[in-house]
Write an enzyme that holds these catalytic residues in place. Sequence first.
Site, PDB file in Angstrom:
ATOM      1  N   GLY A  65      -1.955 -17.844   9.978  1.00  0.00           N
ATOM      2  CA  GLY A  65      -1.069 -18.457  10.960  1.00  0.00           C
ATOM      3  C   GLY A  65      -0.119 -19.463  10.339  1.00  0.00           C
ATOM      4  O   GLY A  65       1.047 -19.551  10.703  1.00  0.00           O
ATOM      5  N   MET A  69       0.102 -22.510   6.668  1.00  0.00           N
ATOM      6  CA  MET A  69      -0.547 -23.094   5.490  1.00  0.00           C
ATOM      7  C   MET A  69       0.065 -24.457   5.197  1.00  0.00           C
ATOM      8  O   MET A  69       1.279 -24.595   5.119  1.00  0.00           O
ATOM      9  CB  MET A  69      -0.385 -22.124   4.295  1.00  0.00           C
ATOM     10  CG  MET A  69      -0.879 -22.676   2.979  1.00  0.00           C
ATOM     11  SD  MET A  69      -2.661 -23.053   3.047  1.00  0.00           S
ATOM     12  CE  MET A  69      -2.709 -24.459   1.950  1.00  0.00           C
ATOM     13  N   GLU A  70      -0.829 -25.435   4.976  1.00  0.00           N
ATOM     14  CA  GLU A  70      -0.425 -26.846   4.976  1.00  0.00           C
ATOM     15  C   GLU A  70       0.112 -27.392   3.665  1.00  0.00           C
ATOM     16  O   GLU A  70       0.013 -28.599   3.427  1.00  0.00           O
ATOM     17  CB  GLU A  70      -1.645 -27.680   5.388  1.00  0.00           C
ATOM     18  CG  GLU A  70      -2.798 -27.732   4.352  1.00  0.00           C
ATOM     19  CD  GLU A  70      -3.882 -26.686   4.568  1.00  0.00           C
ATOM     20  OE1 GLU A  70      -3.594 -25.659   5.211  1.00  0.00           O
ATOM     21  OE2 GLU A  70      -4.997 -26.896   4.067  1.00  0.00           O
ATOM     22  N   ASN A  71       0.701 -26.571   2.782  1.00  0.00           N
ATOM     23  CA  ASN A  71       1.235 -27.066   1.510  1.00  0.00           C
ATOM     24  C   ASN A  71       1.887 -28.439   1.711  1.00  0.00           C
ATOM     25  O   ASN A  71       2.677 -28.626   2.631  1.00  0.00           O
ATOM     26  CB  ASN A  71       2.303 -26.117   0.973  1.00  0.00           C
ATOM     27  CG  ASN A  71       1.894 -24.694   1.108  1.00  0.00           C
ATOM     28  OD1 ASN A  71       0.908 -24.292   0.524  1.00  0.00           O
ATOM     29  ND2 ASN A  71       2.618 -23.926   1.914  1.00  0.00           N
ATOM     30  N   HIS A 126      -2.131 -29.032  13.851  1.00  0.00           N
ATOM     31  CA  HIS A 126      -3.181 -28.708  12.891  1.00  0.00           C
ATOM     32  C   HIS A 126      -2.701 -28.919  11.448  1.00  0.00           C
ATOM     33  O   HIS A 126      -3.333 -29.619  10.655  1.00  0.00           O
ATOM     34  CB  HIS A 126      -3.617 -27.254  13.122  1.00  0.00           C
ATOM     35  CG  HIS A 126      -4.685 -26.764  12.203  1.00  0.00           C
ATOM     36  ND1 HIS A 126      -6.003 -26.665  12.589  1.00  0.00           N
ATOM     37  CD2 HIS A 126      -4.647 -26.349  10.924  1.00  0.00           C
ATOM     38  CE1 HIS A 126      -6.718 -26.208  11.585  1.00  0.00           C
ATOM     39  NE2 HIS A 126      -5.912 -25.999  10.547  1.00  0.00           N
ATOM     40  N   GLU A 127      -1.563 -28.339  11.132  1.00  0.00           N
ATOM     41  CA  GLU A 127      -1.093 -28.423   9.742  1.00  0.00           C
ATOM     42  C   GLU A 127      -0.656 -29.845   9.391  1.00  0.00           C
ATOM     43  O   GLU A 127      -0.812 -30.280   8.250  1.00  0.00           O
ATOM     44  CB  GLU A 127       0.053 -27.430   9.495  1.00  0.00           C
ATOM     45  CG  GLU A 127      -0.269 -25.972   9.833  1.00  0.00           C
ATOM     46  CD  GLU A 127      -1.536 -25.442   9.196  1.00  0.00           C
ATOM     47  OE1 GLU A 127      -1.934 -25.931   8.117  1.00  0.00           O
ATOM     48  OE2 GLU A 127      -2.161 -24.529   9.784  1.00  0.00           O
ATOM     49  N   HIS A 152      -3.599 -31.843   8.420  1.00  0.00           N
ATOM     50  CA  HIS A 152      -4.023 -31.540   7.045  1.00  0.00           C
ATOM     51  C   HIS A 152      -3.305 -32.413   6.014  1.00  0.00           C
ATOM     52  O   HIS A 152      -3.799 -32.574   4.907  1.00  0.00           O
ATOM     53  CB  HIS A 152      -3.694 -30.086   6.702  1.00  0.00           C
ATOM     54  CG  HIS A 152      -4.760 -29.104   7.078  1.00  0.00           C
ATOM     55  ND1 HIS A 152      -6.096 -29.298   6.816  1.00  0.00           N
ATOM     56  CD2 HIS A 152      -4.675 -27.872   7.653  1.00  0.00           C
ATOM     57  CE1 HIS A 152      -6.776 -28.240   7.234  1.00  0.00           C
ATOM     58  NE2 HIS A 152      -5.935 -27.365   7.754  1.00  0.00           N
ATOM     59  N   GLU A 163     -10.845 -28.092   7.488  1.00  0.00           N
ATOM     60  CA  GLU A 163     -10.517 -27.282   8.665  1.00  0.00           C
ATOM     61  C   GLU A 163     -11.132 -27.818   9.963  1.00  0.00           C
ATOM     62  O   GLU A 163     -10.507 -27.747  11.012  1.00  0.00           O
ATOM     63  CB  GLU A 163     -10.896 -25.818   8.430  1.00  0.00           C
ATOM     64  CG  GLU A 163     -10.168 -25.158   7.249  1.00  0.00           C
ATOM     65  CD  GLU A 163      -8.642 -25.201   7.366  1.00  0.00           C
ATOM     66  OE1 GLU A 163      -8.124 -25.511   8.453  1.00  0.00           O
ATOM     67  OE2 GLU A 163      -7.964 -24.935   6.340  1.00  0.00           O
TER      68      GLU A 163
HETATM   69  N1  BES Z   1      -5.516 -23.918   5.514  1.00  0.00           N
HETATM   70  C1  BES Z   1      -5.321 -22.935   6.501  1.00  0.00           C
HETATM   71  C2  BES Z   1      -4.688 -21.675   5.966  1.00  0.00           C
HETATM   72  C3  BES Z   1      -5.664 -20.746   5.298  1.00  0.00           C
HETATM   73  C4  BES Z   1      -6.441 -19.935   6.056  1.00  0.00           C
HETATM   74  C5  BES Z   1      -5.803 -20.696   3.958  1.00  0.00           C
HETATM   75  C6  BES Z   1      -7.357 -19.083   5.445  1.00  0.00           C
HETATM   76  C7  BES Z   1      -6.716 -19.870   3.354  1.00  0.00           C
HETATM   77  C8  BES Z   1      -7.498 -19.034   4.103  1.00  0.00           C
HETATM   78  C9  BES Z   1      -4.447 -23.460   7.637  1.00  0.00           C
HETATM   79  O1  BES Z   1      -4.486 -24.825   7.794  1.00  0.00           O
HETATM   80  C10 BES Z   1      -5.000 -22.910   8.902  1.00  0.00           C
HETATM   81  O2  BES Z   1      -6.074 -23.291   9.266  1.00  0.00           O
HETATM   82  N2  BES Z   1      -4.270 -22.029   9.552  1.00  0.00           N
HETATM   83  C11 BES Z   1      -4.730 -21.438  10.779  1.00  0.00           C
HETATM   84  C12 BES Z   1      -3.951 -21.952  11.957  1.00  0.00           C
HETATM   85  C13 BES Z   1      -4.696 -23.001  12.681  1.00  0.00           C
HETATM   86  C14 BES Z   1      -3.900 -23.569  13.812  1.00  0.00           C
HETATM   87  C15 BES Z   1      -6.027 -22.541  13.204  1.00  0.00           C
HETATM   88  C16 BES Z   1      -4.565 -19.953  10.682  1.00  0.00           C
HETATM   89  O3  BES Z   1      -3.904 -19.492   9.784  1.00  0.00           O
HETATM   90  O4  BES Z   1      -5.121 -19.295  11.529  1.00  0.00           O
HETATM   91 ZN    ZN Z   2      -6.242 -25.488   8.643  1.00  0.00          ZN
END
Ligand code: BES
Ligand code: ZN
Length: 969
Positions: free
Chosen positions: A343, A345-347, A379-380, A383, A402
Site C-alpha cells: 500500500g 512505504m515509509e522511506n 500510518h506512514e 513511521h 508496524e
Molecule cells: N512498512 C510498510 C511497508 C511494507 C510492507 C514493507 C510489507 C515491507 C513489507 C508500510 O508502512 C505499511 O505498513 N504499509 C501498509 C499500509 C498501511 C496503512 C497498513 C501496506 O502496504 O499495506
Molecule cells: Zn507500516
Amino acid sequence: MFIFRKIDLVFHSSVMANSCRKLVFNIYIGFYCSAVIMPQKGICSQFTSSPIDEFNKDPEAFPVATNGEIFPWHELRLPTVVIPLHYDLLIHPNLTSLDFVASEKIEVLVRDDTQFIVLHSKDLEIINASLQSEEDVRYRKPGERLTVLSYPAHQQIALLVPEKLRADLRYSVAIDFQAKLADGFEGFYKSTYRTLGGETRTIAVTDFEPTEARMAFPCFDEPLFKANFSIKIRRESRHIALSNMPKVKTIELEGGLLEDHFETTVKMSTYLVAYIVCDFTSVSGTTSSGVKVSIYASPDKWSQTHYALEASLKLLDFYENYFDIHYPLPKLDLIAIPDFASGAMENWGLITYRETSLLFDPKTSSTSDKLWVTKVIAHELAHQWFGNLVTMEWWNDIWLNEGFATYMELISLNITYPELQFDENFSNTCFEVIKRDSLNSSHPISNQAKTPTQIQEMFDAVSYNKGACILNMLKDFLSEETFRKGIIHYLKKFSYRNAKNDDLWHSLSNNCLESDSTSSGFCYSDSKKTSNTLAFLRENVELKEMMATWTLQKGIPLVVVKREGRSLRLEQERFLSGVSKEDPEWGTLQERYLWHIPVTYSTSSSNEIHRHILKLKTDTLDLSEKTNWVKFNVDSNGYYIVHYEGQGWDELITLLNQNHTLLRPKDRIGLIHDAFQLVSAGRLTLDKALDLTRYLQHETSIPALLKGLEYLELFYRMVERRNISDVTENLKHYLLQYFKPVIDTQSWVDEGSVWDRMLRSTVLKLACYLNHAPCIQKATELFSQWMESSGKLNIPTDVLKIVYSVGAQTTSGWNYLLEQYELSLSGAEKNKILYALSTSRQQEKLMKLIELGMEGKVIKTQDLAALLFAIARNPKGQQLAWNFVKENWTHLLKKFELGSFPMRTIVSGTTSHFSSKDELREVKLFFEYLKAQGSHLDIFQTILEAISKNIKWLEKNLPTLRKWLLISI
Ligand code: BES
Ligand code: ZN
C-alpha cells in the site's frame, strides 16, 4: 474465516525548511560510533561480537562461493566486526536501456582485526572493489584492489583484504557495480504509466523494506547498521530525481546529462533509503514548523493530489506536537507510484504510495476511499518517528514499527479528522486479527525470523493489528497521558538508534519528567488525577512481566464470567475457535497459557468503569451492589473475548432488546463479535447469537448495525458457495425482509456523515447482490445513463461500485466497463470497475480478466492479487481462481516474491473460504507439493486450519441456522 489484512488495501476499495535543526543532527552523527570514544555505550554496544576466528579454525564448515573458493562467513546475519558509518552513492539509471551503473564508497569502522568484510548484495554485477585506509584517503593514495567472493544463497559478498584490517580504525571501501532495473516491485525497479495522449512512459523507483536495499547497492542490509547516506543521481534533463533529502545542487555533465547532489541523510537504516527518477509534477505546502511537504504524481494525475497535501500537512503538524519531537528533515515528499506491491512505504523523507493509497479524485473516490487514503498517510507519517527515528533491532520485533504506526493512526485521526469517526472502526482492527490469533497456528507478536521469506511473513495481521490492539489496551490501562509520556520518553531515548521490546516497557514504566515525583516507577502526578484503585493497580504491576504475556505468547484469552450472588467468578483460558471444550485436543492446547489481563467491566448499577488485573487462572470479585447485568471489556478496549456463563448472555440480550442505549455503541459491537466467536468455539449456540442480533432493528449506531449485518452476510456467502439452496433462499428472504426499513430509506446521493455513507454503500451493495428488485432497477437506470453519456455522467461515489457491478452483468455492460477501465485515469475508479468485472457470472469473462492480469498491460500486475481474490469470492469464479493458482504457481512466483503481500493474498484469497472435506484435501495436497518444491509459507498451516474450522462450523451449525430461519421468516 481467515481473510488476509492486505485485501483492505486493494479494494478499499482504498519555504525555507528548518535546516539548522537538521544540521545539529548531522554533526553528532559523524562522531557517534568511534569505539574509542564510547567503547561500551550507545549504538556500538548494540552489536555483539561475533566469532570471526571460527573461519581460521574450521574452514570446512563454510560455504563455497560462486568461483569455487571458500566463502568466509556461514551465517545469514552479517558479522558485526565491521560496521558502516557513511555511504556515498552515485547512481545512474538509464530509462531507455532499463539498467543502471553505480558506484559507492562506504566508510566503515573496524571493531576487531579482520581479514574480510562481508556485506549484502543481490543480483548486482560487481565490477570492481577497492579499499583505502584513512591515511590513504588523506594522502590521496589510490585504493588497493580487493578480491570479491559471492555467496548468492545468503545474498552476501565478501571482500578479502590483503592485509588485516586493524581494530578501531576506519577504512573506505569503494565498489563499482551495475545491474538491470528490476522487473518486479523490489530493489531499484522500473514502473510505467500511460499519459492522456496514450504514450507509455517509464520511471525508476526503489522499494527496499525489508531486505531489498541489497538489490540496489552492496550494503550492510540489517536495520541495526544505521549510517548516513550522501546520494547523487544522474539523469536526463527531461526527468527529475528525488531522494530522502533535498537537493543541494545540480551539476551539468558532458553530453548534457545532469547530476543531482542530495544533502547527507540523518543516521538511518538501509531499508529506508529511497531514490526515484521520473517526470512527475507536484503540489507543495509548508507545515507550521517549516517542513516543506510535496505530493508528487504523474502529470495527468496532478489534480488528484490536493487532498493528500491537506492531510499530510495536518498530520505532520499533529505528530510533531504529539511526540514533542521535530520531524528532523527539511522536507517530506509523498509520491504515487504507478506500480507498487503493497500500500505504501515509509522511506524517510520520500514516502512511496500505491496510487489508490494517496490520490483522491472527488468524482470517483468514495468515502471509504477517503478513509483509506487518510489512514495510509497517518500510518506512514507515524513511521517517520516509530520506525525511522527509532527502529527495531531486528525483524522479529517488526511490531514495534508496524503495531505502533497502526496504533498511531487511531490517535492521530481521532484528533485531526474527528469527522471521519475513525475511532468507531478501531474494534475492527482487533476483530480482524482475532480470526487468525484464535487458531493454533498463530504466532507470538515477537517471533523468530531469519530468512528473507520469514522476515516478509512477519508483516502480518499479528504485527500490525494485534500490535496496535495491545498498545491500545495498555493505553487504556495506563491512561492516555501516561502512555503518551512513556512513548515520548522511548522515542527521545532511542532516537537514531534501535530498540527492542524491553526498551519500550522500560520507558513506559520510567516515564516521569524530572518535575514529577515518582512512586513505584509511575508518575505520581498522573496517578493522583485518576481513581485510587487505578493508581493502586498501576503501581503494583510489573509492566514488563504483564506485556510479556501479550507479546511472547501467541493467542487470545477468553475470560469466562459467572455471577454468583454478589460475587463474580472469573476464569481465563486460551480462546480457540474451531476447537470446543469437548474435543480431545482441547486440553493440550490449553497447557501453560496464562495472561495478565487488565479487565474492565460496567454494571447496571452505576456508570463507573471497574478495573481489575486477572493474573491467575481464576479469581473472584465482589460486586458492591446488586445488579441486573454485568458487561466486561468496556468499549472493547481489551484484547480478550468474554463469555458469560449462567444467565449472563440472556440478561444482556434482554437489555439490548429493552434499551440497547444503556450500553455504549462499542460495547454493543463487542457483544455481537464475541457472541459469534463463541459460536465457533462451541461455547454458545448459534441461535442464541442470532437472537442477540434481533435488537438490530432498533440499533442506532451504524457501526454496530454493520457488525451484525456482516455476520449474516458471511453466513449467506458460505451457504451460497456450497449451493445449500434452501438455506440460501431463506437467508436472502430474511435479510431483505428484516433490513427492509434500512434498505428502503437509503438515498442514491453522496450525503450525510461518514457512517451514513458507509451504511449506504454496504446496505445497497448487499441488496443488489441479493437481487432486490428496486435496487437492481435503480442501479440499472444509473448505469444506462452513464453509458449513454459516454462515461461522463457523475454517479454518486458511494454507489459507484454497485452501479458498475449491476451493469457488468450484461455482455455489453461488461465490455463497456472494460473499455472504460483502460481509459480511466483514476485508480479509485479502476478498482471499482475491476471489482465489478470480477462479479460477472460468466466464466469465460472471468478467465479473460485473469489472462489480462497475467499479461500485465491492461490490468497491471500490481492488481493481480486483488483480482484473483475478487474472482475467488464470486461463487462462479471460486474454482476457476483456485485451479488457476495451482496450474500457474511458477508463473506467479516469477511475478511476486514467495513471502510478499501479493503472494500471500493470492494463496489465502483463493483457498481460505473453502468449507468441504474434498477442498481441504486438495489444498493440503497442493501445499505439500509446494513444500516439496521448496516453497513453504507459515500461512499454509493457518489456511488449512481455517478451512477445517469452516467445515466444523457448517457441520455443527447448519441445522441450527436452517431451523432458526424457518421460525424467523
Ligand atoms: N512498512 C510498510 C511497508 C511494507 C510492507 C514493507 C510489507 C515491507 C513489507 C508500510 O508502512 C505499511 O505498513 N504499509 C501498509 C499500509 C498501511 C496503512 C497498513 C501496506 O502496504 O499495506
Ligand atoms: Zn507500516
